[in-house]
Design a protein around this motif. Structure first.
Motif, PDB file in Angstrom:
ATOM      1  N   LEU A 272      12.918   6.559  11.966  1.00 61.43           N
ATOM      2  CA  LEU A 272      12.914   5.188  11.454  1.00 61.43           C
ATOM      3  C   LEU A 272      13.615   5.062  10.103  1.00 61.43           C
ATOM      4  CD1 LEU A 272       9.286   4.091  12.390  1.00 61.43           C
ATOM      5  CD2 LEU A 272      11.410   3.630  13.619  1.00 61.43           C
ATOM      6  N   ALA A 273      14.014   6.198   9.523  1.00 65.36           N
ATOM      7  CA  ALA A 273      14.661   6.231   8.201  1.00 65.36           C
ATOM      8  C   ALA A 273      13.795   5.513   7.162  1.00 65.36           C
ATOM      9  CB  ALA A 273      16.062   5.629   8.260  1.00 65.36           C
ATOM     10  N   LEU A 274      12.493   5.812   7.191  1.00 66.39           N
ATOM     11  CA  LEU A 274      11.540   5.255   6.231  1.00 66.39           C
ATOM     12  C   LEU A 274      10.877   6.389   5.472  1.00 66.39           C
ATOM     13  CD1 LEU A 274       9.737   2.536   8.402  1.00 66.39           C
ATOM     14  CD2 LEU A 274      11.281   2.140   6.475  1.00 66.39           C
ATOM     15  N   PRO A 275      10.434   6.117   4.243  1.00 70.66           N
ATOM     16  CA  PRO A 275       9.729   7.152   3.488  1.00 70.66           C
ATOM     17  C   PRO A 275       8.461   7.606   4.218  1.00 70.66           C
ATOM     18  CG  PRO A 275      10.338   5.327   2.058  1.00 70.66           C
ATOM     19  CD  PRO A 275      10.619   4.893   3.463  1.00 70.66           C
ATOM     20  N   LEU A 276       8.138   8.862   4.072  1.00 65.53           N
ATOM     21  CA  LEU A 276       6.982   9.453   4.734  1.00 65.53           C
ATOM     22  C   LEU A 276       5.693   8.700   4.407  1.00 65.53           C
ATOM     23  CD1 LEU A 276       6.226  11.764   6.604  1.00 65.53           C
ATOM     24  CD2 LEU A 276       5.969  13.206   4.599  1.00 65.53           C
ATOM     25  N   GLY A 277       5.523   8.310   3.153  1.00 74.54           N
ATOM     26  CA  GLY A 277       4.312   7.580   2.760  1.00 74.54           C
ATOM     27  C   GLY A 277       4.164   6.260   3.492  1.00 74.54           C
ATOM     28  N   VAL A 278       5.259   5.563   3.682  1.00 74.03           N
ATOM     29  CA  VAL A 278       5.245   4.287   4.400  1.00 74.03           C
ATOM     30  C   VAL A 278       4.842   4.521   5.855  1.00 74.03           C
ATOM     31  CG1 VAL A 278       6.689   2.393   5.258  1.00 74.03           C
ATOM     32  CG2 VAL A 278       6.912   3.167   2.892  1.00 74.03           C
ATOM     33  N   VAL A 279       5.437   5.526   6.473  1.00 78.26           N
ATOM     34  CA  VAL A 279       5.148   5.819   7.870  1.00 78.26           C
ATOM     35  C   VAL A 279       3.688   6.240   8.040  1.00 78.26           C
ATOM     36  CG1 VAL A 279       5.712   7.375   9.777  1.00 78.26           C
ATOM     37  CG2 VAL A 279       7.531   6.311   8.445  1.00 78.26           C
ATOM     38  N   LYS A 280       3.154   6.996   7.108  1.00 76.21           N
ATOM     39  CA  LYS A 280       1.742   7.384   7.192  1.00 76.21           C
ATOM     40  C   LYS A 280       0.832   6.163   7.167  1.00 76.21           C
ATOM     41  CE  LYS A 280       1.799  12.042   5.246  1.00 76.21           C
ATOM     42  NZ  LYS A 280       1.245  12.876   4.168  1.00 76.21           N
ATOM     43  N   VAL A 281       1.146   5.195   6.315  1.00 73.08           N
ATOM     44  CA  VAL A 281       0.348   3.961   6.250  1.00 73.08           C
ATOM     45  C   VAL A 281       0.448   3.205   7.570  1.00 73.08           C
ATOM     46  CG1 VAL A 281       0.143   1.701   5.139  1.00 73.08           C
ATOM     47  CG2 VAL A 281       0.473   3.737   3.737  1.00 73.08           C
ATOM     48  N   LEU A 282       1.672   3.058   8.084  1.00 69.68           N
ATOM     49  CA  LEU A 282       1.878   2.326   9.334  1.00 69.68           C
ATOM     50  C   LEU A 282       1.173   3.005  10.504  1.00 69.68           C
ATOM     51  CD1 LEU A 282       5.660   1.405   8.945  1.00 69.68           C
ATOM     52  CD2 LEU A 282       3.689  -0.119   8.649  1.00 69.68           C
ATOM     53  N   ILE A 283       1.280   4.321  10.582  1.00 73.31           N
ATOM     54  CA  ILE A 283       0.620   5.053  11.667  1.00 73.31           C
ATOM     55  C   ILE A 283      -0.895   4.930  11.534  1.00 73.31           C
ATOM     56  CG2 ILE A 283       0.156   7.364  12.585  1.00 73.31           C
ATOM     57  CD1 ILE A 283       3.139   7.984  12.104  1.00 73.31           C
ATOM     58  N   GLY A 284      -1.409   4.994  10.319  1.00 80.48           N
ATOM     59  CA  GLY A 284      -2.849   4.810  10.113  1.00 80.48           C
ATOM     60  C   GLY A 284      -3.309   3.446  10.593  1.00 80.48           C
ATOM     61  N   ASP A 285      -2.533   2.414  10.291  1.00 79.34           N
ATOM     62  CA  ASP A 285      -2.853   1.058  10.760  1.00 79.34           C
ATOM     63  C   ASP A 285      -2.863   1.001  12.286  1.00 79.34           C
ATOM     64  OD1 ASP A 285      -2.922   0.282   8.105  1.00 79.34           O
ATOM     65  OD2 ASP A 285      -0.987  -0.769   8.166  1.00 79.34           O
TER      66      ASP A 285
ATOM     67  N   ARG B 297       0.848  -1.203   0.000  1.00 88.02           N
ATOM     68  CA  ARG B 297       0.000   0.000   0.000  1.00 88.02           C
ATOM     69  C   ARG B 297       0.875   1.241   0.000  1.00 88.02           C
ATOM     70  NH1 ARG B 297      -2.976  -0.337   5.108  1.00 88.02           N
ATOM     71  NH2 ARG B 297      -1.133  -1.499   5.702  1.00 88.02           N
ATOM     72  N   THR B 298       0.494   2.217  -0.776  1.00 92.86           N
ATOM     73  CA  THR B 298       1.281   3.440  -0.857  1.00 92.86           C
ATOM     74  C   THR B 298       0.543   4.643  -0.277  1.00 92.86           C
ATOM     75  OG1 THR B 298       0.447   3.889  -3.073  1.00 92.86           O
ATOM     76  CG2 THR B 298       2.540   2.684  -2.889  1.00 92.86           C
ATOM     77  N   ARG B 299      -0.727   4.463   0.033  1.00 96.97           N
ATOM     78  CA  ARG B 299      -1.514   5.569   0.590  1.00 96.97           C
ATOM     79  C   ARG B 299      -2.208   5.119   1.869  1.00 96.97           C
ATOM     80  NH1 ARG B 299      -2.960   9.721  -3.545  1.00 96.97           N
ATOM     81  NH2 ARG B 299      -1.667   9.144  -5.314  1.00 96.97           N
ATOM     82  N   PRO B 300      -2.184   5.982   2.876  1.00 97.32           N
ATOM     83  CA  PRO B 300      -2.863   5.633   4.125  1.00 97.32           C
ATOM     84  C   PRO B 300      -4.383   5.724   3.965  1.00 97.32           C
ATOM     85  CG  PRO B 300      -1.959   7.845   4.259  1.00 97.32           C
ATOM     86  CD  PRO B 300      -1.507   7.273   2.944  1.00 97.32           C
ATOM     87  N   ASP B 301      -5.102   5.039   4.829  1.00 97.23           N
ATOM     88  CA  ASP B 301      -6.556   5.085   4.813  1.00 97.23           C
ATOM     89  C   ASP B 301      -7.087   6.401   5.374  1.00 97.23           C
ATOM     90  OD1 ASP B 301      -6.628   2.535   3.769  1.00 97.23           O
ATOM     91  OD2 ASP B 301      -6.850   1.569   5.721  1.00 97.23           O
ATOM     92  N   ARG B 302      -6.260   7.088   6.110  1.00101.65           N
ATOM     93  CA  ARG B 302      -6.672   8.371   6.693  1.00101.65           C
ATOM     94  C   ARG B 302      -5.735   9.478   6.209  1.00101.65           C
ATOM     95  NH1 ARG B 302      -7.284   7.988  12.547  1.00101.65           N
ATOM     96  NH2 ARG B 302      -8.024   5.873  12.370  1.00101.65           N
ATOM     97  N   ASP B 303      -6.242  10.689   6.232  1.00102.64           N
ATOM     98  CA  ASP B 303      -5.463  11.834   5.777  1.00102.64           C
ATOM     99  C   ASP B 303      -4.607  12.333   6.932  1.00102.64           C
ATOM    100  OD1 ASP B 303      -4.583  13.858   4.071  1.00102.64           O
ATOM    101  OD2 ASP B 303      -6.174  15.222   4.711  1.00102.64           O
ATOM    102  N   LEU B 304      -3.310  12.117   6.846  1.00102.31           N
ATOM    103  CA  LEU B 304      -2.385  12.525   7.894  1.00102.31           C
ATOM    104  C   LEU B 304      -1.479  13.638   7.399  1.00102.31           C
ATOM    105  CD1 LEU B 304      -1.111   9.138   9.381  1.00102.31           C
ATOM    106  CD2 LEU B 304      -2.535  10.825  10.504  1.00102.31           C
ATOM    107  N   GLU B 305      -1.471  14.723   8.122  1.00 99.26           N
ATOM    108  CA  GLU B 305      -0.546  15.808   7.822  1.00 99.26           C
ATOM    109  C   GLU B 305       0.816  15.441   8.398  1.00 99.26           C
ATOM    110  OE1 GLU B 305      -1.388  18.359   5.980  1.00 99.26           O
ATOM    111  OE2 GLU B 305      -3.486  17.772   5.884  1.00 99.26           O
ATOM    112  N   ILE B 306       1.889  15.941   7.808  1.00104.97           N
ATOM    113  CA  ILE B 306       3.224  15.595   8.309  1.00104.97           C
ATOM    114  C   ILE B 306       3.468  16.187   9.691  1.00104.97           C
ATOM    115  CG2 ILE B 306       4.220  15.275   6.031  1.00104.97           C
ATOM    116  CD1 ILE B 306       5.640  17.962   6.383  1.00104.97           C
ATOM    117  N   GLU B 307       2.748  17.250  10.033  1.00 99.92           N
ATOM    118  CA  GLU B 307       2.933  17.854  11.350  1.00 99.92           C
ATOM    119  C   GLU B 307       1.962  17.302  12.392  1.00 99.92           C
ATOM    120  OE1 GLU B 307       0.053  20.587   9.165  1.00 99.92           O
ATOM    121  OE2 GLU B 307       1.886  19.541   8.649  1.00 99.92           O
TER     122      GLU B 307
END
Length: 120
Positions: free
Chosen positions: A72-85, A22-32
């Motif tokens: 975590l040295a991970l791409p922002l998109g990946v982290v957004k998906v993980l945080i959404g999960d 998955r490349t997009r999170p299920d929720r809209d997360l701002e970077i801040e």
């Protein structure tokens, strides 16, 4: 020949395999947006991966989505998906910023961002 230090630190796992492709999170997360670990997350109840447990451990101190990605040295998109999960599982709490252009809180927020950038 010696390998560059950055290459030594990279994981052998491709970032998007951590999200099941998955490349997009299920929720809209701002970077801040701020992320904090819930009581359930502190006990790792339902944390299904090392990355999930790492985010739970990292966010015992409230951090922004961007900070989590950097730590975590991970791409922002990946982290957004993980945080959404994690949020869907109740392991972290997400505090979205409520900024309105020209109000006092947006000015204070921008000052905090500027101070954080200067600290880098």
């Amino acid at each position: 020949m010696e390998m560059p230090r950055r290459a030594e630190q990279r994981s052998l796992v491709r970032p998007y395999t951590r999200t099941g492709g998955r490349t997009r999170p299920d929720r809209d997360l701002e970077i801040e947006a701020l992320v904090s670990t819930s009581e359930q997350g502190r006990r790792h109840e339902g944390a299904t991966s090392v990355a999930h447990r790492g985010i739970c451990d990292l966010c015992t101190e409230t951090r922004s989505v961007a900070e989590v990605a950097a730590h975590l040295a991970l791409p922002l998109g990946v982290v957004k998906v993980l945080i959404g999960d994690l949020a869907d599982a109740g392991l972290v709490l997400i505090h979205q910023p409520g900024l309105f252009v020209g109000d006092r809180s947006s000015q204070e927020f921008l000052e905090r961002v500027l101070a954080g950038l200067r600290a880098l």
